[in-house]
Write an enzyme that holds these catalytic residues in place. Sequence first.
Site, PDB file in Angstrom:
ATOM      1  N   LEU A 140       0.876  -1.691  -0.163  1.00 35.14           N
ATOM      2  CA  LEU A 140      -0.038  -0.071  -0.158  1.00 35.14           C
ATOM      3  C   LEU A 140       1.451   1.491   0.030  1.00 35.14           C
ATOM      4  CD1 LEU A 140      -2.333  -0.919   2.301  1.00 35.14           C
ATOM      5  CD2 LEU A 140      -2.359  -1.605   0.351  1.00 35.14           C
ATOM      6  N   ASP A 141       0.470   2.113  -0.310  1.00 29.88           N
ATOM      7  CA  ASP A 141       1.344   3.246  -0.732  1.00 29.88           C
ATOM      8  C   ASP A 141       1.117   3.981   1.151  1.00 29.88           C
ATOM      9  OD1 ASP A 141       1.115   4.085  -3.183  1.00 29.88           O
ATOM     10  OD2 ASP A 141      -0.476   4.958  -3.457  1.00 29.88           O
ATOM     11  N   LYS A 142       2.325   4.890   0.951  1.00 34.10           N
ATOM     12  CA  LYS A 142       3.157   5.254   2.451  1.00 34.10           C
ATOM     13  C   LYS A 142       1.516   5.660   3.241  1.00 34.10           C
ATOM     14  CE  LYS A 142       5.191   8.576   4.958  1.00 34.10           C
ATOM     15  NZ  LYS A 142       6.448  10.125   4.814  1.00 34.10           N
ATOM     16  N   THR A 144      -1.292   5.105   2.549  1.00 36.58           N
ATOM     17  CA  THR A 144      -2.825   5.137   2.565  1.00 36.58           C
ATOM     18  C   THR A 144      -2.788   3.428   3.876  1.00 36.58           C
ATOM     19  OG1 THR A 144      -2.862   4.859  -0.124  1.00 36.58           O
ATOM     20  CG2 THR A 144      -3.988   2.901   1.100  1.00 36.58           C
ATOM     21  N   ARG A 253      -6.014   6.271  -6.810  1.00 37.11           N
ATOM     22  CA  ARG A 253      -5.918   7.409  -7.195  1.00 37.11           C
ATOM     23  C   ARG A 253      -6.024   8.115  -8.685  1.00 37.11           C
ATOM     24  NH1 ARG A 253      -0.635   8.122  -4.471  1.00 37.11           N
ATOM     25  NH2 ARG A 253      -0.568  10.295  -3.685  1.00 37.11           N
TER      26      ARG A 253
END
Length: 339
Positions: A140-142, A144, A253
Amino acid sequence: METREYTVEAEEAGMRIDAFLAGRCSPELSRARIQSLIRAGDVTVGGVDTAAAKRRVKEGEAVALRVPAPAEPEPEPEDIPLTIVFEDADLVVVDKPAGLVVHPGPGNWSGTLVNALLHYCGEELSGINGVKRPGIVHRLDKDTSGLLVIAKTDMAHRSLAEQFAAHGSDGRMVRSYRAIVWGTPVPAVGRIETMLGRSSSDRLKRDVVAATQPDARQAITDYRILAGAGRAAGAEASLVECRLATGRTHQIRVHMAHIGHPLIGDVVYASGFASKAKALEEPARTTVEAFRRQALHAAELGFVHPVTGDAKRFSSDLPTDMRELAAALGIALSGNQQP
Protein backbone atom coordinates in the site's frame (compact mmCIF):
# COMPACT_ATOMS: atom_id res chain seq x y z
CA MET A 1 29.33 1.12 -11.18
CA GLU A 2 30.51 4.58 -12.22
CA THR A 3 33.85 5.09 -14.03
CA ARG A 4 35.66 8.39 -13.67
CA GLU A 5 38.64 9.30 -15.86
CA TYR A 6 41.35 11.84 -15.07
CA THR A 7 44.52 13.05 -16.80
CA VAL A 8 47.52 13.89 -14.63
CA GLU A 9 48.52 17.56 -14.93
CA ALA A 10 52.13 18.80 -14.70
CA GLU A 11 51.71 20.11 -11.16
CA GLU A 12 50.34 16.72 -10.04
CA ALA A 13 53.20 14.64 -11.43
CA GLY A 14 55.07 12.71 -8.75
CA MET A 15 52.13 12.48 -6.36
CA ARG A 16 51.10 9.17 -4.85
CA ILE A 17 48.11 7.87 -6.79
CA ASP A 18 45.93 7.75 -3.70
CA ALA A 19 46.70 11.39 -2.93
CA PHE A 20 46.13 12.36 -6.56
CA LEU A 21 42.68 10.73 -6.64
CA ALA A 22 41.73 11.99 -3.20
CA GLY A 23 42.48 15.51 -4.38
CA ARG A 24 40.38 15.07 -7.48
CA CYS A 25 37.46 13.44 -5.62
CA SER A 26 37.43 15.49 -2.42
CA PRO A 27 35.26 15.84 -0.41
CA GLU A 28 33.06 13.08 -1.83
CA LEU A 29 35.64 10.30 -1.42
CA SER A 30 38.16 10.21 1.40
CA ARG A 31 41.75 9.09 0.97
CA ALA A 32 40.98 5.95 2.97
CA ARG A 33 38.09 5.17 0.63
CA ILE A 34 40.35 5.71 -2.38
CA GLN A 35 42.93 3.32 -0.93
CA SER A 36 40.28 0.62 -0.46
CA LEU A 37 39.20 1.03 -4.09
CA ILE A 38 42.82 0.70 -5.21
CA ARG A 39 43.18 -2.52 -3.22
CA ALA A 40 39.96 -3.81 -4.76
CA GLY A 41 41.36 -3.34 -8.27
CA ASP A 42 39.08 -0.43 -9.17
CA VAL A 43 41.90 1.89 -10.31
CA THR A 44 43.75 1.65 -13.61
CA VAL A 45 46.57 3.69 -15.12
CA GLY A 46 46.70 3.62 -18.89
CA GLY A 47 44.19 0.77 -18.83
CA VAL A 48 46.34 -1.38 -16.53
CA ASP A 49 45.19 -2.26 -13.03
CA THR A 50 47.25 -0.94 -10.16
CA ALA A 51 46.97 -2.16 -6.58
CA ALA A 52 49.67 0.07 -5.07
CA ALA A 53 48.45 3.22 -3.36
CA LYS A 54 52.04 4.51 -3.15
CA ARG A 55 52.54 4.38 -6.94
CA ARG A 56 53.61 7.79 -8.28
CA VAL A 57 51.71 9.28 -11.18
CA LYS A 58 53.32 10.89 -14.22
CA GLU A 59 52.25 13.88 -16.27
CA GLY A 60 49.80 12.94 -19.02
CA GLU A 61 48.89 9.54 -17.57
CA ALA A 62 45.24 8.50 -17.84
CA VAL A 63 43.89 7.36 -14.50
CA ALA A 64 40.49 5.66 -14.29
CA LEU A 65 38.58 5.13 -11.08
CA ARG A 66 35.63 2.76 -10.82
CA VAL A 67 33.24 3.74 -8.02
CA PRO A 68 30.72 1.04 -7.08
CA ALA A 69 27.17 2.12 -6.39
CA PRO A 70 26.55 2.65 -2.68
CA ALA A 71 25.51 -0.58 -0.99
CA GLU A 72 21.94 -0.43 0.20
CA PRO A 73 21.73 -1.29 3.88
CA GLU A 74 19.88 -4.41 4.92
CA PRO A 75 16.82 -3.67 7.04
CA GLU A 76 17.24 -4.09 10.77
CA PRO A 77 14.54 -5.23 13.22
CA GLU A 78 12.80 -2.33 14.92
CA ASP A 79 10.27 -2.40 17.73
CA ILE A 80 7.45 -0.63 15.90
CA PRO A 81 3.89 -1.36 17.13
CA LEU A 82 1.77 -3.42 14.74
CA THR A 83 -1.97 -4.08 14.66
CA ILE A 84 -2.19 -7.82 14.01
CA VAL A 85 -5.55 -8.88 12.58
CA PHE A 86 -4.71 -12.56 12.03
CA GLU A 87 -1.66 -14.77 12.31
CA ASP A 88 -0.73 -18.42 11.94
CA ALA A 89 2.36 -20.39 10.92
CA ASP A 90 2.01 -19.41 7.24
CA LEU A 91 1.00 -15.75 7.14
CA VAL A 92 0.13 -12.65 9.09
CA VAL A 93 -2.47 -9.98 8.32
CA VAL A 94 -1.80 -6.48 9.61
CA ASP A 95 -3.79 -3.26 9.64
CA LYS A 96 -1.28 -0.66 8.44
CA PRO A 97 -1.62 2.90 9.69
CA ALA A 98 -1.27 5.82 7.32
CA GLY A 99 2.28 7.17 7.22
CA LEU A 100 4.01 3.78 7.52
CA VAL A 101 6.17 2.87 4.50
CA VAL A 102 5.88 -0.81 3.56
CA HIS A 103 9.47 -1.65 2.64
CA PRO A 104 12.85 0.13 2.85
CA GLY A 105 14.05 2.31 -0.02
CA PRO A 106 15.85 5.56 -0.71
CA GLY A 107 14.94 8.02 2.00
CA ASN A 108 13.24 5.33 4.08
CA TRP A 109 15.86 2.81 5.17
CA SER A 110 14.31 2.47 8.63
CA GLY A 111 10.96 2.83 10.32
CA THR A 112 9.15 0.68 7.73
CA LEU A 113 6.68 -2.18 8.00
CA VAL A 114 9.50 -4.57 7.06
CA ASN A 115 11.61 -3.33 9.98
CA ALA A 116 8.62 -3.91 12.26
CA LEU A 117 7.97 -7.38 10.84
CA LEU A 118 11.60 -8.41 11.29
CA HIS A 119 11.28 -7.55 14.97
CA TYR A 120 7.88 -9.19 15.38
CA CYS A 121 8.40 -12.33 13.28
CA GLY A 122 12.15 -12.77 13.51
CA GLU A 123 13.27 -14.99 10.64
CA GLU A 124 9.76 -16.34 10.01
CA LEU A 125 9.25 -14.47 6.74
CA SER A 126 9.31 -15.63 3.14
CA GLY A 127 12.61 -14.92 1.43
CA ILE A 128 11.26 -14.82 -2.12
CA ASN A 129 11.51 -11.03 -2.42
CA GLY A 130 14.98 -10.87 -0.90
CA VAL A 131 16.27 -9.31 2.29
CA LYS A 132 14.76 -5.87 1.66
CA ARG A 133 11.20 -7.12 1.13
CA PRO A 134 10.87 -10.31 3.17
CA GLY A 135 7.34 -11.67 3.15
CA ILE A 136 5.95 -8.75 1.16
CA VAL A 137 3.37 -10.01 -1.34
CA HIS A 138 1.66 -6.69 -2.11
CA ARG A 139 1.93 -3.13 -0.88
CA LEU A 140 0.00 0.00 0.00
CA ASP A 141 1.19 3.55 -0.54
CA LYS A 142 2.76 5.16 2.51
CA ASP A 143 -0.29 7.35 3.13
CA THR A 144 -2.89 4.66 2.45
CA SER A 145 -4.10 2.82 5.53
CA GLY A 146 -5.56 -0.66 5.82
CA LEU A 147 -5.11 -4.38 5.41
CA LEU A 148 -2.00 -6.19 4.19
CA VAL A 149 -1.14 -9.89 4.17
CA ILE A 150 2.48 -10.97 4.67
CA ALA A 151 3.82 -14.43 3.85
CA LYS A 152 5.88 -16.33 6.40
CA THR A 153 6.79 -19.21 4.10
CA ASP A 154 7.83 -19.38 0.46
CA MET A 155 4.91 -21.68 -0.31
CA ALA A 156 2.44 -19.20 1.15
CA HIS A 157 4.16 -16.40 -0.77
CA ARG A 158 3.81 -18.19 -4.10
CA SER A 159 0.14 -19.01 -3.52
CA LEU A 160 -0.77 -15.50 -2.42
CA ALA A 161 1.19 -13.96 -5.30
CA GLU A 162 -0.81 -16.09 -7.76
CA GLN A 163 -4.06 -14.92 -6.19
CA PHE A 164 -3.03 -11.27 -6.36
CA ALA A 165 -1.97 -11.71 -9.98
CA ALA A 166 -5.50 -12.92 -10.82
CA HIS A 167 -7.02 -9.82 -9.13
CA GLY A 168 -10.11 -11.75 -8.09
CA SER A 169 -11.00 -13.01 -11.57
CA ASP A 170 -10.91 -16.61 -10.28
CA GLY A 171 -12.97 -15.81 -7.19
CA ARG A 172 -10.18 -16.34 -4.67
CA MET A 173 -9.04 -12.78 -3.98
CA VAL A 174 -11.22 -9.92 -2.74
CA ARG A 175 -9.94 -6.39 -2.21
CA SER A 176 -12.00 -3.29 -1.61
CA TYR A 177 -11.11 0.22 -0.55
CA ARG A 178 -12.97 3.14 0.97
CA ALA A 179 -12.23 6.59 -0.44
CA ILE A 180 -13.58 10.05 0.35
CA VAL A 181 -13.71 11.99 -2.90
CA TRP A 182 -14.65 15.46 -4.03
CA GLY A 183 -18.12 15.65 -5.54
CA THR A 184 -20.62 12.97 -6.50
CA PRO A 185 -19.62 10.42 -9.15
CA VAL A 186 -22.16 9.85 -11.90
CA PRO A 187 -23.40 7.21 -12.30
CA ALA A 188 -23.51 6.13 -8.65
CA VAL A 189 -22.19 2.70 -9.65
CA GLY A 190 -19.68 2.41 -12.44
CA ARG A 191 -16.56 0.93 -13.96
CA ILE A 192 -13.47 2.91 -14.96
CA GLU A 193 -11.39 1.16 -17.61
CA THR A 194 -8.32 2.87 -19.09
CA MET A 195 -4.67 2.36 -19.89
CA LEU A 196 -2.27 3.64 -17.23
CA GLY A 197 1.40 4.51 -17.64
CA ARG A 198 4.06 6.89 -16.43
CA SER A 199 3.14 10.55 -16.69
CA SER A 200 5.01 12.50 -19.35
CA SER A 201 5.23 15.52 -17.03
CA ASP A 202 6.34 13.82 -13.82
CA ARG A 203 8.16 10.48 -13.64
CA LEU A 204 6.79 9.83 -10.14
CA LYS A 205 3.18 10.09 -11.28
CA ARG A 206 0.93 7.76 -13.25
CA ASP A 207 -1.57 8.94 -15.81
CA VAL A 208 -4.21 7.75 -18.24
CA VAL A 209 -2.23 7.20 -21.43
CA ALA A 210 -2.66 5.97 -24.98
CA ALA A 211 -2.48 2.23 -25.55
CA THR A 212 0.52 2.84 -27.80
CA GLN A 213 2.68 4.14 -24.93
CA PRO A 214 5.33 1.46 -24.25
CA ASP A 215 4.54 1.13 -20.54
CA ALA A 216 0.74 1.35 -20.94
CA ARG A 217 -1.14 -1.27 -18.92
CA GLN A 218 -4.85 -1.96 -18.70
CA ALA A 219 -6.43 -0.74 -15.45
CA ILE A 220 -9.97 -1.46 -14.26
CA THR A 221 -11.65 -0.07 -11.16
CA ASP A 222 -15.25 -0.71 -10.12
CA TYR A 223 -16.77 1.87 -7.79
CA ARG A 224 -20.05 2.66 -6.02
CA ILE A 225 -21.18 5.44 -3.73
CA LEU A 226 -21.62 4.14 -0.20
CA ALA A 227 -22.82 7.30 1.51
CA GLY A 228 -24.98 9.92 -0.17
CA ALA A 229 -23.11 13.07 -1.02
CA GLY A 230 -22.48 15.34 1.91
CA ARG A 231 -22.52 19.10 1.58
CA ALA A 232 -20.44 21.38 3.78
CA ALA A 233 -20.44 25.09 2.94
CA GLY A 234 -21.30 24.33 -0.67
CA ALA A 235 -18.68 21.64 -1.32
CA GLU A 236 -19.88 18.13 -2.06
CA ALA A 237 -17.98 15.01 -1.08
CA SER A 238 -18.80 11.30 -1.12
CA LEU A 239 -17.70 8.07 0.52
CA VAL A 240 -16.98 5.62 -2.30
CA GLU A 241 -16.12 1.94 -2.41
CA CYS A 242 -13.53 0.94 -5.01
CA ARG A 243 -12.78 -2.64 -6.04
CA LEU A 244 -9.76 -3.49 -8.13
CA ALA A 245 -9.93 -5.72 -11.18
CA THR A 246 -6.27 -4.91 -11.86
CA GLY A 247 -3.51 -3.71 -9.56
CA ARG A 248 -1.62 -0.77 -11.06
CA THR A 249 0.43 1.80 -9.16
CA HIS A 250 -1.81 4.61 -7.83
CA GLN A 251 -4.72 3.06 -9.74
CA ILE A 252 -7.62 4.27 -7.58
CA ARG A 253 -6.09 7.71 -7.12
CA VAL A 254 -5.56 8.19 -10.86
CA HIS A 255 -8.91 6.73 -11.88
CA MET A 256 -10.99 8.82 -9.49
CA ALA A 257 -9.13 11.96 -10.58
CA HIS A 258 -9.69 10.93 -14.21
CA ILE A 259 -13.48 11.02 -13.80
CA GLY A 260 -13.31 14.36 -12.00
CA HIS A 261 -13.62 13.13 -8.41
CA PRO A 262 -10.12 12.95 -6.91
CA LEU A 263 -9.45 11.78 -3.39
CA ILE A 264 -9.53 14.47 -0.76
CA GLY A 265 -6.04 15.12 0.60
CA ASP A 266 -4.26 13.75 -2.46
CA VAL A 267 -1.60 16.38 -3.10
CA VAL A 268 -0.43 14.57 -6.25
CA TYR A 269 -3.67 13.97 -8.13
CA ALA A 270 -6.05 16.50 -6.55
CA SER A 271 -3.87 19.60 -6.57
CA GLY A 272 -6.39 21.39 -8.78
CA PHE A 273 -9.01 21.10 -6.05
CA ALA A 274 -7.15 23.15 -3.44
CA SER A 275 -9.57 26.03 -4.02
CA LYS A 276 -12.47 23.84 -2.92
CA ALA A 277 -10.89 23.38 0.49
CA LYS A 278 -10.22 27.11 0.83
CA ALA A 279 -13.87 27.86 0.00
CA LEU A 280 -15.19 25.75 2.87
CA GLU A 281 -16.52 27.33 6.01
CA GLU A 282 -15.16 26.44 9.43
CA PRO A 283 -14.73 23.92 10.91
CA ALA A 284 -14.80 21.97 7.63
CA ARG A 285 -12.00 24.06 6.11
CA THR A 286 -9.60 23.44 8.99
CA THR A 287 -10.34 19.70 8.99
CA VAL A 288 -9.80 19.30 5.25
CA GLU A 289 -6.63 21.40 5.14
CA ALA A 290 -5.22 19.47 8.10
CA PHE A 291 -5.87 16.14 6.36
CA ARG A 292 -2.34 15.38 5.13
CA ARG A 293 -2.87 12.21 3.13
CA GLN A 294 -5.06 10.79 0.42
CA ALA A 295 -8.37 9.68 1.95
CA LEU A 296 -7.96 6.03 1.04
CA HIS A 297 -8.31 2.95 3.23
CA ALA A 298 -7.90 -0.75 2.32
CA ALA A 299 -11.02 -1.92 4.13
CA GLU A 300 -11.49 -5.49 2.95
CA LEU A 301 -9.10 -8.31 2.10
CA GLY A 302 -10.11 -11.85 1.24
CA PHE A 303 -8.10 -14.79 -0.06
CA VAL A 304 -7.86 -18.57 0.04
CA HIS A 305 -5.47 -19.78 2.71
CA PRO A 306 -2.40 -21.25 0.97
CA VAL A 307 -2.28 -24.35 3.21
CA THR A 308 -5.75 -25.05 4.60
CA GLY A 309 -7.70 -23.96 1.54
CA ASP A 310 -10.12 -22.04 3.75
CA ALA A 311 -11.64 -18.81 2.46
CA LYS A 312 -10.36 -16.01 4.67
CA ARG A 313 -11.93 -12.56 4.78
CA PHE A 314 -10.90 -9.63 6.94
CA SER A 315 -12.29 -6.13 7.34
CA SER A 316 -11.02 -2.89 8.82
CA ASP A 317 -13.15 0.05 9.95
CA LEU A 318 -12.42 3.51 8.69
CA PRO A 319 -9.62 5.04 10.75
CA THR A 320 -10.34 7.97 13.02
CA ASP A 321 -8.94 10.61 10.68
CA MET A 322 -11.22 9.55 7.83
CA ARG A 323 -14.24 9.41 10.15
CA GLU A 324 -13.52 12.94 11.29
CA LEU A 325 -13.09 14.07 7.70
CA ALA A 326 -16.41 12.53 6.70
CA ALA A 327 -18.17 14.18 9.62
CA ALA A 328 -16.68 17.59 8.79
CA LEU A 329 -17.93 17.27 5.21
CA GLY A 330 -21.42 16.24 6.22
CA ILE A 331 -21.12 12.62 5.06
CA ALA A 332 -23.37 10.44 7.22
CA LEU A 333 -21.58 7.11 7.49
CA SER A 334 -24.50 5.16 9.01
CA GLY A 335 -22.51 1.95 8.99
CA ASN A 336 -21.72 2.26 5.29
CA GLN A 337 -18.02 2.30 5.98
CA GLN A 338 -18.21 -1.39 6.80
CA PRO A 339 -17.15 -3.85 4.09
